[in-house]
Design a protein around this motif. Structure first.
Motif, short mmCIF file in Angstrom:
data_model
loop_
_atom_site.label_atom_id
_atom_site.label_comp_id
_atom_site.label_asym_id
_atom_site.label_seq_id
_atom_site.Cartn_x
_atom_site.Cartn_y
_atom_site.Cartn_z
N GLU A 252 7.10 -78.35 40.08
CA GLU A 252 8.00 -77.47 40.85
C GLU A 252 8.39 -76.20 40.07
OE1 GLU A 252 11.64 -79.98 41.20
OE2 GLU A 252 11.41 -79.45 43.31
N LEU A 253 8.02 -76.14 38.79
CA LEU A 253 8.56 -75.04 37.98
C LEU A 253 8.16 -73.67 38.54
CD1 LEU A 253 8.47 -76.24 34.28
CD2 LEU A 253 10.24 -76.48 36.03
N ALA A 254 6.98 -73.63 39.15
CA ALA A 254 6.52 -72.34 39.70
C ALA A 254 7.47 -71.87 40.81
CB ALA A 254 5.10 -72.49 40.26
N ARG A 255 8.23 -72.83 41.37
CA ARG A 255 9.15 -72.45 42.48
C ARG A 255 10.57 -72.24 41.96
NH1 ARG A 255 9.99 -76.41 45.35
NH2 ARG A 255 8.54 -78.11 44.86
N HIS A 256 10.74 -72.37 40.64
CA HIS A 256 12.05 -72.04 40.06
C HIS A 256 12.09 -70.53 39.90
CE1 HIS A 256 12.31 -76.35 39.44
NE2 HIS A 256 13.48 -76.26 38.83
N VAL A 257 12.82 -69.85 40.76
CA VAL A 257 12.78 -68.38 40.76
C VAL A 257 13.60 -67.78 39.62
CG1 VAL A 257 12.36 -68.24 43.24
CG2 VAL A 257 14.72 -68.25 42.39
N ILE A 258 14.66 -68.47 39.21
CA ILE A 258 15.46 -67.95 38.09
C ILE A 258 16.37 -69.09 37.61
CG2 ILE A 258 17.49 -67.09 39.38
CD1 ILE A 258 17.15 -64.44 37.64
N ALA A 259 16.76 -69.02 36.32
CA ALA A 259 17.56 -70.12 35.76
C ALA A 259 18.51 -69.57 34.69
CB ALA A 259 16.63 -71.17 35.15
N SER A 260 19.62 -70.26 34.51
CA SER A 260 20.55 -69.88 33.44
C SER A 260 21.52 -71.03 33.16
CB SER A 260 21.37 -68.63 33.83
OG SER A 260 22.07 -68.13 32.71
N GLU A 261 22.04 -71.06 31.93
CA GLU A 261 22.97 -72.12 31.53
C GLU A 261 24.22 -71.50 30.91
OE1 GLU A 261 21.83 -74.50 28.08
OE2 GLU A 261 22.92 -76.24 28.90
N SER A 262 25.38 -72.14 31.17
CA SER A 262 26.62 -71.73 30.50
C SER A 262 26.89 -72.72 29.38
CB SER A 262 27.79 -71.75 31.49
OG SER A 262 29.01 -71.46 30.78
N ASP A 263 26.63 -72.31 28.16
CA ASP A 263 26.81 -73.20 26.99
C ASP A 263 27.30 -72.38 25.80
OD1 ASP A 263 26.83 -75.24 25.16
OD2 ASP A 263 24.66 -75.30 24.88
N PHE A 264 28.39 -71.63 26.00
CA PHE A 264 28.91 -70.79 24.91
C PHE A 264 30.42 -70.70 24.96
CE2 PHE A 264 28.68 -66.61 22.39
CZ PHE A 264 28.28 -67.25 21.23
N GLY A 265 31.07 -71.80 25.37
CA GLY A 265 32.53 -71.86 25.36
C GLY A 265 33.15 -71.20 26.57
N ALA A 266 34.36 -70.66 26.37
CA ALA A 266 35.11 -70.14 27.51
C ALA A 266 35.59 -68.72 27.27
CB ALA A 266 36.30 -71.06 27.80
N GLY A 267 34.89 -67.99 26.40
CA GLY A 267 35.24 -66.58 26.20
C GLY A 267 34.88 -65.77 27.43
N LEU A 268 35.48 -64.59 27.59
CA LEU A 268 35.20 -63.75 28.75
C LEU A 268 33.72 -63.34 28.78
CD1 LEU A 268 38.29 -61.33 28.73
CD2 LEU A 268 37.80 -63.11 30.44
N VAL A 269 33.15 -63.28 30.02
CA VAL A 269 31.83 -62.68 30.18
C VAL A 269 32.00 -61.17 30.01
CG1 VAL A 269 29.91 -62.25 31.76
CG2 VAL A 269 31.08 -64.47 31.80
N TRP A 270 31.13 -60.56 29.20
CA TRP A 270 31.28 -59.12 28.98
C TRP A 270 30.01 -58.36 29.35
CZ3 TRP A 270 28.42 -56.40 25.12
CH2 TRP A 270 27.64 -57.22 24.31
#
Ligand SMILES: [Zn+2]
Ligand SMILES: [Zn+2]
Ligand SMILES: [Zn+2]
Ligand SMILES: [Zn+2]
Lengths: 423, 423
Positions: B305-323
């Motif tokens: 199925e990986l060919a159908r994964h259009v985009i991916a991301s993980e949140s694994d860097f604590g709870a600081g503000l997104v900048w």
């Protein structure tokens, strides 16, 4: 002399040496023996006129094992540390927890809701520049024990007496009794965690495993060095710190900083061309942490000389900047302020205390002075494993030494600093 | 949806529940089983279209006892923590320490100066907003083992990979091998203390007592929830976090925050009137901490199925503000920025990574996006006992959830977000 202090790294070298070569030095332990030997060598190798030690008999309380975990409903470890003079649990003891927001609330609880349980007092300490938040909460380390015993509790847990939110439980002396009671402090994050569990309204069972020991006949020493006064050597200006520390950290702030500050200040005075008018006595007290044992022994040992102690003070509040000078002697105050103002030190008033180990002297009428330090973050580290050398700012240490050398010399030199009949 | 996130306490409730009701959750342990059950219940009780788990076989490494003390010349305890996959000492092992400022210096040392000793690498980590100081030092956790074995050392100690100066040793995975090697990290203050001893030019002997165990056949699970796309359900936008944590703290920052951020974001999208064009798959990966085991298993399990994964991301860097928002898709970037600018998020560029657990997917060609967080203080707490709920700022958590809900929805909705032939 003030400016020489500001440029000298002697104070840092002293606390670096004590915390590195001795490290944790719980009263009456082998490390405490090394601390006394270290202090003797330090003072003998300097240019004091006399260096000696005085024995102090003490009980020797030690922690061997301290562990806590939530048994149910959410099994996980909690970080605790036994309070001084705590008793042992008989191996791992398991019981339900009952929580209270304060001692006041706990005292009002009827015994049958508490019997057979672990009492948990979750009171937060307020942060203050002078540590004003400490006394009301640190009292709890003592008052919780008789109250818990009376209501049939099996052990007592308090939220750490401290202002940090790190996983460091703060130790500290509790009440000493013939049947010691298991008493420990949770770190602030663990106290919050336990509270969140209790707030879910489900019974929480903890397992406590505290193994401590106490030996009645132990010994430590006060280590004393003196500069003999050139005119009135019988009159004594006493400055000091305490040499012992709790066992969790290396006692850098509490009280390696005080040892460095007062020793370096006395050394600077010893390097002047002539000795001051009165004698200056530097006392590194033994076993302050578990009940001012060294201070009480000194007051008893020197009862006949206390009338000749013209003024006394101790540095036992970390390494924050001195921000105020307190003294009831107007001449000492005005003269000292000419040199202290440049150090951003304000003029204060009559001090209520000269420091923990000066209490027994003050009670016998010895006047005190106080160089107030900014203790805003002192109780972040106080009595924790985190009390290590890196927490000391060398420049702040120098400012302390500059202030102490000026005030101590003036106290030993100014004619006005003497015991008047009505003191 | 963005503003709804900014006003919602759902994210906090999720991480409060995970860190309180599960707490420390080392992969393959009983707590990990509770974490998986907790996650299933959380996702099933929400309005996902499908929730399931996928087994991941893993070795289960555990720490049982870890203690160090200086034997001579200055007897005192030091605070250490074993690294993941470390070996056990055979009871308490005593040896002399030889120190090096870096791996480079250590590699140049002749074996005969190292044989039979404990190697100590005292390299400091630099503080950076994006954690750029971490890779060069964290590599040391792995490279020190073969080098130490080769030179006949008996154990390896590293200065903790972290940016704090607290008495918290930082754990983290080391190299896994058939003959495990005792490897541990000293807290920064303890590394400084040991260095001060070594700098005095006297031989320093340490006693190390590390008892660990490893079970080859363990199991954990990836917990997965999906919102089925209304038009192209076969196309998958994958967001995630990792469910396991190290055992010293309660895994609040690493990675309870990520679990809360991505779950709350997916829930907000599930509450819209209609499903987005493509499917959104939320994956809570198992055992990230000891080698991306869950991520690798996912990539294998879903190879077709990986060919159908259009985009991916993980949140694994604590709870600081997104900048900053990073994406190589200009349409996604420009559209998202209309909503992200108000959250003080800058426009970024093509991201080099989508997060640790996204690596195995990225290697198979799955495009990634990245919501960069300010990690300036992340490595003060990373892999320590101090990684607890109180370190999370609820408002920063809300900002993260707002950003993730916007970007994830757009990735699932915008026609331009699809796999082109040359990707
Ligand atoms: Zn003290
Ligand atoms: Zn103290
Ligand atoms: Zn992580
Ligand atoms: Zn991690």
């Amino acid at each position: 002399m003030r400016d020489k202090a500001l440029a000298s790294s002697r104070g840092w070298a002293i606390v670096e040496s004590l915390t590195t070569e001795v490290g944790p030095r719980l009263a009456g332990t082998e490390a405490d023996i090394r601390a006394v030997a270290w202090a003797q060598e330090l003072l003998q190798s300097s240019n004091f006129d006399r260096v000696w030690t005085e024995p102090v008999s003490i009980p020797v309380w030690r922690r061997h094992h301290e562990q806590a975990r939530v048994v149910s409903p959410y099994p996980q470890p909690l970080r605790i540390t036994a309070l001084g003079y705590s008793g042992s649990t008989d191996g791992e003891m398991t019981a339900e927890v009952i929580g209270f927001p304060s001692m006041k609330a706990f005292k009002q609880a009827d015994a049958d809701t508490v019997a057979g349980k672990i009492v948990f007092i979750n009171r937060k300490m307020e942060r203050h520049k002078q540590g004003a938040g400490y006394p009301p909460v640190s009292r709890m380390r003592y008052t919780v024990v008789p109250a818990a015993k009376e209501k049939g509790a099996k052990a007592a847990l308090i939220r750490s007496v401290g202002t940090d939110s790190h996983r460091f439980p703060h130790t500290g002396a509790s009440v000493r009794s013939d049947n010691p009671f298991p008493t420990a402090a949770l770190s602030a994050p663990d106290a919050d965690q336990l509270q969140r569990m209790l707030d879910r309204g489900v019974p929480v069972r903890l397992a406590l495993d505290i193994r401590v020991s106490e030996r009645a006949e132990g010994i430590t020493h006060n280590v004393i060095a003196q500069l003999n006064g050139r005119e009135n050597p019988e009159e004594i200006v006493l400055i000091g710190a305490h040499l012992d520390s709790w066992d969790l950290g290396t006692g850098a702030l509490d009280d390696g900083a005080g040892v460095a500050i007062t020793t370096a200040a006395a050394e600077l005075i010893s390097q002047l061309e002539q000795r001051p008018r009165r004698s200056i006595r530097l006392v590194l007290f033994g076993n302050e942490e578990q009940g001012l044992w060294g201070a009480k022994a000194y007051a008893k040992q020197h009862a006949d000389e206390l009338a000749r102690h013209v003024i006394a003070s101790e540095s036992d509040f970390g390494a924050g900047l001195v921000w105020r000078f307190d003294s009831a002697n107007p001449d000492l105050m005005s003269t000292a302020m000419t040199a202290l103002a440049a150090l951003n030190i304000e003029q204060g008033k009559k001090p209520s205390s000269g420091g923990p180990d000066i209490g027994p002297l003050q009670q016998q009428g010895v006047p005190v002075f106080r160089l107030q330090q900014d203790g805003s973050d002192y109780f972040d580290y106080h009595h924790t494993a985190d009390d290590t050398l890196d927490k000391i700012d060398p420049e702040k240490l120098q400012q302390n030494i500059a202030a102490w050398s000026v005030v101590t010399w003036l106290a030993a030199e100014l004619p006005s600093v003497k015991r008047t009949a009505n003191e």
